[in-house]
Scaffold this motif. Structure first.
Motif: not given
Length: 327
Positions: A37-59
């Motif tokens: 649970i920690l690995l999966g959720n933290i991975s998604i959070i880090v991916a969205i925070v780091v990548d500016k292309n994912l700074h969209e409402p859905m993400y």
């Protein structure tokens, strides 16, 4: 009885009467699951925070859903793992805190899932006005209230139980929830009943709002193949997330209110903790595999790491040849 009620400061969590070997096995499996649970959720959070292309409402909404999963599971897993290795006793204050965290996490899930449904409704049904409406400022306000309102609702629910005299000390569950504390009170506070019914109706309205958005989404998407493909790409993970979450919470509520004592202890425990087991672990993988941008982010990361590891021996050979040439 009222005199003894005021001195109840420790509560006992039932449902953990296992043998030592069974507890050790359950501890290792639970620890592994919590790590997933920690690995999966933290991975998604880090991916969205780091990548500016994912700074969209859905993400951004997805990022908050994963943060809420970490928040909710933090209120259960550490205490549950500790209970498997020691006595399953919790203080009255600790029980109230655990109930607040778990309940507020459930409500936050409903709020964020409602926001995600509304976001998809605007993006697919009203694409021309989507970007002008879903501005950064408005998304920030939506996210802020999706956390504030659930925390406030559950704070009011918990506050109505504070100071209540208890006529029992055995919580018939493997973790604390406000309803179980309510059943232990000598004189159930009427304020808590009113607040509870308000919260139930308020978040039931969230559920019907989500259903309403999906009725319009499906009607719109059935008109064209392109819209339906977009629906399956971006909305299907949300449908899976919503279904697993609602079914898990519904099973827990039905068992807690109408559960039979004839059920086995293992089945009772599973029904009690299902919404803390399945949705927090399933959501990151469903969104990670189904949403193209997030999937590509992880694929590129793995590809870059593999490329770097393959280039290291080559770089070493080049350096050695240069050094031999220089000599």
């Amino acid at each position: 009885m009222m005199e003894n009620a005021s001195v109840v400061t420790l509560l006992t969590l039932t449902g953990l009467d296992f043998t030592l070997e069974y507890k050790i096995t359950l501890f290792l499996l639970t620890l592994l699951w919590y790590f997933i649970i920690l690995l999966g959720n933290i991975s998604i959070i880090v991916a969205i925070v780091v990548d500016k292309n994912l700074h969209e409402p859905m993400y951004i909404f997805l990022c908050n859903l994963c943060i809420n999963a970490l928040y909710g599971t933090l209120g259960f897993y550490p205490k549950f793992l500790l209970d498997l290795l020691s006595s399953h006793v919790i203080s009255y204050a600790g029980c109230m805190l655990q109930g607040f965290v778990i309940h507020s996490s459930i409500c936050c899930d409903f709020s964020i899932l409602a926001l995600m449904a509304y976001d998809r409704y605007l993006a697919i049904c009203q694409p021309l006005t989507y970007h002008s409406f879903m501005t950064k400022q408005r998304v920030t306000v939506f996210v802020f209230f999706s956390w504030l309102i659930p925390l406030y609702c559950m704070f009011m629910n918990t506050a109505t139980l504070l100071g209540s005299s208890l006529c029992g000390s055995h919580v018939k569950k493997i973790y604390c929830v406000n309803w179980m504390i309510f059943t232990l009170t000598c004189s159930p506070p009427a304020a808590n009943i009113g607040v509870t019914y308000f919260n139930v109706l308020f978040y039931l309205a969230h559920f019907f709002f989500i259903i309403w958005t999906y009725v319009y989404l499906i009607r719109t998407c059935l008109r064209s193949t392109e819209s339906w493909g977009r629906f399956m790409q971006t909305c299907f993970p949300h449908v899976i997330s919503l279904a697993t979450f609602c079914i898990s919470v519904l099973l827990d509520i039905l068992y807690m209110r109408y559960g039979s004592p004839n059920l086995s202890q293992d089945l009772s425990n599973f029904m009690a903790m299902e919404f803390l087991l399945i949705p927090p672990a399933v959501n990151p993988f469903v969104y990670g595999f189904k949403l193209t941008k997030i999937r590509n982010k992880f694929v590129n990361l793995v590809y870059i790491k593999r490329k770097v590891s393959n280039c290291q021996p080559m770089d070493y050979n080049i350096k050695s040849e240069l050094s031999e040439t220089a000599t």
